[in-house]
Design an enzyme around this catalytic site. Structure first.
Site, PDB file in Angstrom:
ATOM      1  NE  ARG A  20      -1.193   2.617   2.631  1.00  0.00           N
ATOM      2  CZ  ARG A  20      -0.747   3.825   2.999  1.00  0.00           C
ATOM      3  NH1 ARG A  20      -0.872   4.858   2.177  1.00  0.00           N
ATOM      4  NH2 ARG A  20      -0.162   4.003   4.175  1.00  0.00           N
TER       5      ARG A  20
ATOM      6  CB  CYS B  14       3.403  10.713   2.118  1.00  0.00           C
ATOM      7  SG  CYS B  14       1.829  11.586   2.217  1.00  0.00           S
TER       8      CYS B  14
END
Ligand code: ZN
Length: 316
Positions: A21, A246
């Site tokens: 993920r 991120c």
């Protein structure tokens, strides 16, 4: 490091693998569903007991995660492995439960600017969403975990007050969060800051387990890991090959690399229950899938123990 702190080093560390993920969502190369399934099954075979499978976000926003339902349907579920998914809102949480996620992870930022950048909501709006998600997840008999991003510094606001971090932890616990993770989302932490935050957390929540999600954007990831270990933290996130970061924070690559973390821990005599050669084989397979090198160092340098066992004096 005092004698007490040396004694506090945990004997066993639990790793949650976040590569499928947190890693893949920041990759320009989008793997096929079959490749993701293969990656996750290989990871489960290394002994990992917690794997972040994907995210139930809008496909337009994060196309890398568009097939998370299909990935859940395709993986061979190993008993004893917790397969989690991220959900940013109630719709995502409903999808995660329907897909069979064992745990739903919710995210909240410790700074207003990062929260708005990440999910386009204020922190209060996000907390209201978390309350709805908590009710839904609990009614399905499943736990939810909460990740507090930018807990050690925000790329937009700079320092994040420890009191604010702890107050938000309290709110998340009040909503029924099973486990809390503090994220150094953009790699702004340093070892003394990690220890300051961990000590403050322990003082306020003495019985609550704490997980650290550290990044190495400025090279301090493993130093920060050691800082956490010295205070007895035994729950960490890391990413196979060190991929990811991120996508909603500027300049934020560098998740801790799973095989580098495991190599370091094993060298220090700390068990992980993980098969390091199998992790390295998985990282190499990931390189083949992505078509480029991954940032991890151990697959380049080799396992120290193997070098010692070989007694190769030419390397000295
Ligand atoms: Zn991360």
């Amino acid at each position: 490091m005092t004698i007490m702190e040396i004694a506090a080093l945990p004997r066993f560390v639990h790793i949650r693998e976040v590569g499928p993920r947190d890693g893949l969502q920041n990759e320009p190369v989008i793997l096929s569903t079959a490749q993701k399934v293969k990656l996750i099954d290989m990871l489960a075979d290394t002994g990992l007991q917690a794997i972040e499978v994907g995210a139930f976000v809008r496909p337009q926003q994060v196309p890398q995660m568009a097939d998370t339902e299909a990935v859940f349907a395709g993986i061979a579920r190993r008993s004893g492995v917790v397969y989690s998914a991220i959900a940013p809102n109630v719709i995502g949480a409903r999808r995660a439960l329907a897909a069979g996620a064992d745990v739903v992870q919710v995210f909240l930022s410790a700074s207003e600017s990062h929260n708005r950048s990440n999910v386009n909501m204020s922190i209060e709006q996000s907390l209201a969403q978390v309350a709805e998600m908590a009710a839904l997840v609990h009614s399905a008999g499943k736990p939810f975990d909460a990740v507090l991003s930018v807990a050690f510094g925000c790329p937009f606001e700079g320092d994040v007050p420890v009191e604010r971090v702890l107050d938000l932890c309290q709110r998340l616990l009040d909503l029924g969060a099973e486990q809390l993770t503090l994220g150094d989302t953009t790699g702004m932490a340093h070892p003394l800051l990690v220890q300051e935050v961990v000590r403050a957390f322990r003082a306020r929540f003495p019985r609550q387990p704490l997980r650290l999600h550290l990044h190495s954007a400025r090279g301090a990831g493993l130093a920060n890991l050691l800082a956490g270990l010295q205070l007895g933290i035994d729950l960490f996130d890391s990413s196979i090959g060190g991929i990811g970061g991120c996508p909603f924070a500027p300049g934020a690559p560098g998740n801790l690399c799973t095989e580098d973390v495991v190599h370091l821990l094993h060298e220090m005599g700390i068990a992980t229950g993980l098969n390091l050669p199998a992790l390295m084989a998985t990282a190499r397979e990931l390189e083949r899938m992505l078509g480029h090198e991954v940032p991890g160092q151990t697959i380049k340098a080799g396992i120290c123990k193997h070098l010692r066992d070989r007694g190769d004096s030419s390397l000295s």
